[in-house]
Design a protein around this motif. Sequence first.
Motif, PDB file in Angstrom:
ATOM      1  N   VAL A   1       0.852  -1.160  -0.053  1.00 49.46           N
ATOM      2  CA  VAL A   1      -0.137  -0.060   0.097  1.00 49.46           C
ATOM      3  C   VAL A   1       0.898   1.449   0.011  1.00 49.46           C
ATOM      4  N   LEU A   2       0.652   2.137  -1.125  1.00 49.84           N
ATOM      5  CA  LEU A   2       1.431   3.286  -0.979  1.00 49.84           C
ATOM      6  C   LEU A   2       0.351   4.502  -1.068  1.00 49.84           C
ATOM      7  N   VAL A   3       0.647   5.613  -0.511  1.00 47.65           N
ATOM      8  CA  VAL A   3       0.060   6.958  -0.457  1.00 47.65           C
ATOM      9  C   VAL A   3       0.741   7.782  -1.275  1.00 47.65           C
ATOM     10  N   ILE A   4       0.235   8.456  -2.272  1.00 45.01           N
ATOM     11  CA  ILE A   4       1.324   9.239  -2.969  1.00 45.01           C
ATOM     12  C   ILE A   4       0.498  10.661  -3.003  1.00 45.01           C
ATOM     13  N   ASP A   5       1.319  11.809  -2.750  1.00 48.13           N
ATOM     14  CA  ASP A   5       0.573  13.121  -2.896  1.00 48.13           C
ATOM     15  C   ASP A   5       0.444  13.747  -4.143  1.00 48.13           C
ATOM     16  N   GLU A   6      -0.157  14.822  -4.207  1.00 45.00           N
ATOM     17  CA  GLU A   6      -0.392  15.449  -5.580  1.00 45.00           C
ATOM     18  C   GLU A   6       0.940  15.831  -6.326  1.00 45.00           C
ATOM     19  N   ASN A   7       2.063  15.881  -5.677  1.00 41.83           N
ATOM     20  CA  ASN A   7       3.343  16.222  -6.169  1.00 41.83           C
ATOM     21  C   ASN A   7       4.092  14.883  -6.591  1.00 41.83           C
ATOM     22  N   GLY A   8       3.262  13.731  -6.540  1.00 40.48           N
ATOM     23  CA  GLY A   8       3.800  12.453  -6.935  1.00 40.48           C
ATOM     24  C   GLY A   8       5.066  12.150  -5.832  1.00 40.48           C
ATOM     25  N   VAL A   9       4.852  12.421  -4.737  1.00 41.02           N
ATOM     26  CA  VAL A   9       5.896  12.099  -3.692  1.00 41.02           C
ATOM     27  C   VAL A   9       4.989  11.202  -2.818  1.00 41.02           C
ATOM     28  N   ILE A  10       5.859   9.973  -2.376  1.00 41.32           N
ATOM     29  CA  ILE A  10       5.345   8.806  -1.440  1.00 41.32           C
ATOM     30  C   ILE A  10       5.077   9.278  -0.139  1.00 41.32           C
ATOM     31  N   ARG A  11       3.921   9.480   0.369  1.00 42.20           N
ATOM     32  CA  ARG A  11       3.862   9.756   1.781  1.00 42.20           C
ATOM     33  C   ARG A  11       3.993   8.576   2.847  1.00 42.20           C
ATOM     34  N   THR A  12       3.353   7.666   2.320  1.00 43.04           N
ATOM     35  CA  THR A  12       3.092   6.415   3.461  1.00 43.04           C
ATOM     36  C   THR A  12       3.370   5.196   2.640  1.00 43.04           C
ATOM     37  N   ILE A  13       4.272   4.319   3.038  1.00 39.35           N
ATOM     38  CA  ILE A  13       4.311   3.011   2.607  1.00 39.35           C
ATOM     39  C   ILE A  13       4.450   1.846   3.346  1.00 39.35           C
ATOM     40  N   ASN A  14       3.670   0.778   3.319  1.00 38.43           N
ATOM     41  CA  ASN A  14       3.618  -0.108   4.272  1.00 38.43           C
ATOM     42  C   ASN A  14       4.753  -1.059   4.166  1.00 38.43           C
ATOM     43  N   ALA A  15       4.912  -2.261   5.281  1.00 35.69           N
ATOM     44  CA  ALA A  15       6.108  -3.239   5.291  1.00 35.69           C
ATOM     45  C   ALA A  15       6.092  -3.892   3.727  1.00 35.69           C
ATOM     46  N   VAL A  16       4.948  -4.329   3.499  1.00 42.03           N
ATOM     47  CA  VAL A  16       4.924  -5.365   2.258  1.00 42.03           C
ATOM     48  C   VAL A  16       5.180  -4.612   1.137  1.00 42.03           C
ATOM     49  N   GLY A  17       4.901  -3.201   0.997  1.00 44.68           N
ATOM     50  CA  GLY A  17       5.431  -2.403  -0.158  1.00 44.68           C
ATOM     51  C   GLY A  17       6.978  -2.199  -0.068  1.00 44.68           C
ATOM     52  N   ARG A  18       7.471  -2.030   0.999  1.00 44.94           N
ATOM     53  CA  ARG A  18       8.942  -1.890   1.134  1.00 44.94           C
ATOM     54  C   ARG A  18       9.530  -3.158   0.595  1.00 44.94           C
ATOM     55  N   GLU A  19       9.182  -4.141   1.351  1.00 45.77           N
ATOM     56  CA  GLU A  19       9.883  -5.471   0.956  1.00 45.77           C
ATOM     57  C   GLU A  19       9.539  -5.628  -0.592  1.00 45.77           C
ATOM     58  N   MET A  20       8.596  -5.406  -1.250  1.00 38.98           N
ATOM     59  CA  MET A  20       8.168  -5.591  -2.460  1.00 38.98           C
ATOM     60  C   MET A  20       8.944  -5.061  -3.402  1.00 38.98           C
ATOM     61  N   LEU A  21       9.285  -3.684  -3.006  1.00 40.22           N
ATOM     62  CA  LEU A  21       9.835  -2.844  -3.809  1.00 40.22           C
ATOM     63  C   LEU A  21      11.748  -2.950  -3.637  1.00 40.22           C
ATOM     64  N   GLU A  22      11.886  -3.529  -2.579  1.00 40.73           N
ATOM     65  CA  GLU A  22      13.337  -3.624  -2.379  1.00 40.73           C
ATOM     66  C   GLU A  22      14.014  -4.608  -3.409  1.00 40.73           C
ATOM     67  N   GLY A  23      14.908  -4.066  -4.058  1.00 34.72           N
ATOM     68  CA  GLY A  23      15.702  -4.790  -4.857  1.00 34.72           C
ATOM     69  C   GLY A  23      15.179  -4.843  -6.265  1.00 34.72           C
ATOM     70  N   ILE A  24      14.046  -3.999  -6.559  1.00 34.37           N
ATOM     71  CA  ILE A  24      13.356  -4.155  -7.806  1.00 34.37           C
ATOM     72  C   ILE A  24      13.574  -2.607  -8.243  1.00 34.37           C
ATOM     73  N   SER A  25      13.205  -1.747  -7.349  1.00 35.93           N
ATOM     74  CA  SER A  25      13.290  -0.251  -7.791  1.00 35.93           C
ATOM     75  C   SER A  25      14.910   0.197  -7.356  1.00 35.93           C
TER      76      SER A  25
END
Lengths: 117, 550
Positions: free
Chosen positions: B209-233
């Motif tokens: 789960v990610l919350v992105i603000d109007e400027n395209g900046v990530i405001r919140t990301i959950n643990a699964v999101g961090r794990e999912m993107l780790e090593g990919i992005s």
Amino acid sequence: MQTCSFNHRVLHDDVFLIDPGKTLDNGNAHEMVQALTNAQTDGFRFVILDLAALEFLSSAGVGSLLGSVDLFREQGGDLILCNVPAPIMHILTVLDLGDFFTIRSNEHEAAVTCGRS
Amino acid sequence: MTQPVGHETRSLNDSRSIIGLREKSVLALDALATLTSQFADNRTLSGLVETLVYTVAGQFSVANAFVAVKNPDQRFGPAIIFGTGKFTGNQDLAQLDGAITAEAVLQSRLWPIQVESLHDDPTTRPLAAVWQAGGVHLVAPLFSGDNLIGIMGLGNKVGGRSFTESDLDLAGAFVKTITPLVANAFIFAEISYLNAWYLDILNNVKQAVLVIDENGVIRTINAVGREMLEGISPAAVGGVSLVGVSIRRVFVEDVFPGWLKPLSRDGAWGLASRTENLIAHVDGSERIFSVTIGTVPGSTTGRIDTIVTLHDVTAQKDVEQRLFDLERYAEKGMVASSIAHELNNFLGVILGGLELMQAYVERGNVSILPDTLEKLKANVDKMTRFTAGLMDYSRLEAKKQKGNLNAVLTDVMSFIAVQKRFTRIDVQTGIDPDLPDMEMDGDQLSQLLINLLNNAADAIAETGRRDGRITIITRHDDAQVMISIADNGVGIAPEVEERLFKEHLTTKKTGHGYGLVTCSKIVANHQGTVDIESAPGEGTAFVFHFPRQA
């Protein structure tokens, strides 16, 4: 014996000496309360506070001592201050505590008050 | 705001007393400044309350003091209570429930309040009895605005001395100063708690789960999101937090092709959420993510954020593909069996005719041979038509060329308009006038639409309703062309919906289940995807997504 975060010595079986160092204020008031409580729990009837190095005493520091005095006295003991620097003595006087605490000029006199010499 | 309770009143002519009073005030100011500073450094409510008790005890020369701060609800557990001297651990003295009951009375009194004066009022009498029995001499309610947030209690001054009028003035000022600190600490604790609570919920969600603000900046990301993107992005390496990082750095084009547009607010479709499958290139292979994008209207924050959930469905898609392959092999077997059966029928007729002709020839009765030969030829023609039909059915290769889905839809509409099954159904179309051309096999897409429209008509007929409605809408974005077909028919049960397109599944009495499999092949031939939304009894909507450049 339980831990004490200040410099300390056991003078006799029931006399414990604590040196609070340069400051007794908000930052270490709770540690002082814990140290005095531990001393009581460990069976020390008397605690001598050697204030020779004390440069700053705040209201919270004073408050950390006040709550223990009656508890020591009810056990036939006392919380005794010694080597009290003049500025610290002035604060105690302003707070009308000059004659509440048992104050002695040095460690030896404090020990005598405890019935030891 | 104070009232005299002491028996010893200092003479104003006593200069020593005046000097002492000034110094005591200076000490009090210093104590308050230290408390404020402490709160700025460490905003824990319990730490503040503890220090407050020691400070009050020292400042007013009392051995016994307590401070209790209430909680507006039970989320933090019971009230935060701290006592020193004989009040240590004496929970009875901090009866905040009683104080809250008497809130109006306490509000009307001058602070601090002499405990014995509270015996006058029946509301405060039980509370006063407990306090007096415990040796509490003065209480000072902590009011934040009109709300009681706590109580401070003091025992007698050490050495049997009484509180002076100046003590009470000082205590009143002290309470007024510390109350905002306590209120702020409480609010900070509540915010911290709520923040931790929401994060706990987010971190226990199985999807990223990610919350992105109007400027395209990530405001919140959950643990699964961090794990999912780790090593990919490339932005998510070494366990760094992605909060505050632009999605342009996280969803880089070479790894997440085409992701930025749908994730950014200008790619959002109003406030409605939508789900689509997006592909990421990871270590030379493709991973498929089911991405749901919605908006957070932000009635409290005053801004509109985008909330994104990601679910890696690569394994699921692999399983689906394997199942599909297996089904295809099974289908081939079944079809081969049917073909053999049909051909045997034709061959049986032809063989019988040949045997008959052989008998005619042996008997010299050749005049009947032309009729028999005609019959044999007719059977061969049937076989030809049958095999031609088979070729149509099994043709998988698409012959694609540039075309427009609107044109296909228009053709199909003219075809179904004359069919009896659609005569009682209101078929509405919403044509995107700017729908771009795409690479397509028009015949296959016609077959797809006809098949689904027939299914929709059958689903409506099953309900027996007279207000049957089918809505067909085309639309597009930068990357894809979409068409949706929605009906208000019987709908599809969830367990059936999951298996749709994967098996020869039918819910019709006369259906064979090949229709949707064929549709699935057609969609796959166009590198498309399909989303299904259905509720039993309410209807079904199919949304097909086709890339503009396939």
